[in-house]
Design an enzyme around this catalytic site. Structure first.
Site: not given
Ligand code: BV8
Length: 246
Positions: A106, A108, A124, A155, A192, A194, A218, A236
């Site tokens: 998840q 980025v 994500h 552009c 890691g 939730s 976790n 972790a």
């Protein structure tokens, strides 16, 4: 480490060694030991008067494009200055030792790739890429000008980070590949996270319901505890290292 913990690790490593189809599913906690704040942490300093949800959405960007761009620039610089930690490296090693391996993240921040992971599904998006807000095309390189956000090199419209914001759908291709890996896996490590953000949060439950061994790493309890086979209650870096295959 006490005997119970060693027995748990032994069960996990034995399952791993018996040629499993493994998915590792990660969230912000896997980067915590690299010094990257999680979404549960209050944002540092300048940002502590906002919640991520304020900044992490198209409406927030339309309302304050400069503020949102600067928030991502602040995160990007922190990430560039950070290093992958033991957990990122152990997950990259696991990929080389397990015949069928998929990492679904998840995050980025790209730290998994910097640690050597290659079989990565970025649910994500990735903070190191941008997209044109008007044309919705990915932009890998852009000139940092005194305009904030910088203009699209195609552009001249506004650039935005190439991440999935709240209220935006995940890319069909990315979501489909993740679903396929979850459908086939025999073992899933949830590390890691939730498990609060959808539709990603459903993945470990789907794996458990299909009979996969689910291991949660976790330091804190999460809703996922109720369907996990084993819970490694710790950071972790420490726990994944304990599951060394070698
Ligand atoms: C969508 C990118 C629809 C940007 C992010 C049901 C189904 C579908 C959607 C919804 C639904 N219910 C609600 C929704 C809407 C929403 C949602 O989930 N809301 C929540 C608040 C309920 N979902 C969406 O909007 C999604 N889009 O569904 O659109 C649609 C469909 C089709 C067409 C159009 C629209 C999009 C969600 C993606 C949002 N983007 N990130 C960016 O990063 O800036 S989410 C972002 O937050 C992260 O990517 C991550 O997913 C999430 C944070 O979660 P975690 O990673 O788990 O981090 P967190 O801080 O919460 O927890 C850290 C954990 O680590 C803790 O448990 C802690 O104990 C642990 N930890 C700490 N230290 C360590 C550690 N663990 C190990 N070691 C340590 N050292």
């Amino acid at each position: 480490m006490n005997g119970v913990y060693m027995n748990i690790l032994e069960s996990i490593v034995n399952k791993l060694k018996s040629g499993q189809r493994v998915v590792v599913f990660t969230g912000a906690g896997v980067s915590a030991e690299s010094g990257i704040p999680t979404f549960r942490d209050k944002l540092d300093g300048l940002w502590n008067r906002f919640s991520a949800e304020d900044l992490d959405c198209a409406d927030g960007f339309k309302a304050s494009p400069q503020l949102v761009w600067e928030w991502y620039a602040w995160r990007r610089k922190m990430i560039v200055d950070a290093k992958p930690n033991l957990a990122h490296h152990a997950i990259a090693l696991m990929e080389t030792l397990v015949p069928e391996f998929t990492l679904i993240t998840q995050n980025v921040d790209g730290l998994h790739q910097r640690a050597g992971s290659t079989k990565v599904i970025e649910l994500h998006g990735n903070i190191h890429r941008s997209r044109c807000f008007d044309e919705d095309i990915a932009i890998d390189k852009w000139a940092e000008t005194d305009e904030v956000p910088p203009p699209c090199p195609h552009c001249g419209g506004m650039l935005r980070p190439d991440v999935v914001w709240f209220g935006e759908g995940l890319s069909g291709d990315t979501y489909g590949k993740a679903k396929e890996a979850i459908r086939n896996c025999t073992m899933l490590f949830s590390i890691g996270t939730s498990s609060q953000i959808y539709p990603a949060a459903v993945f470990p439950y789907e794996a458990a319901h299909r009979g996969a061994m689910v291991v949660q790493i976790n330091p804190n309890p999460t809703d996922l505890d109720q369907v996990t086979s084993f819970i490694l209650r710790g950071k972790a870096g420490e726990c994944v290292n304990g599951c060394r295959l070698s």
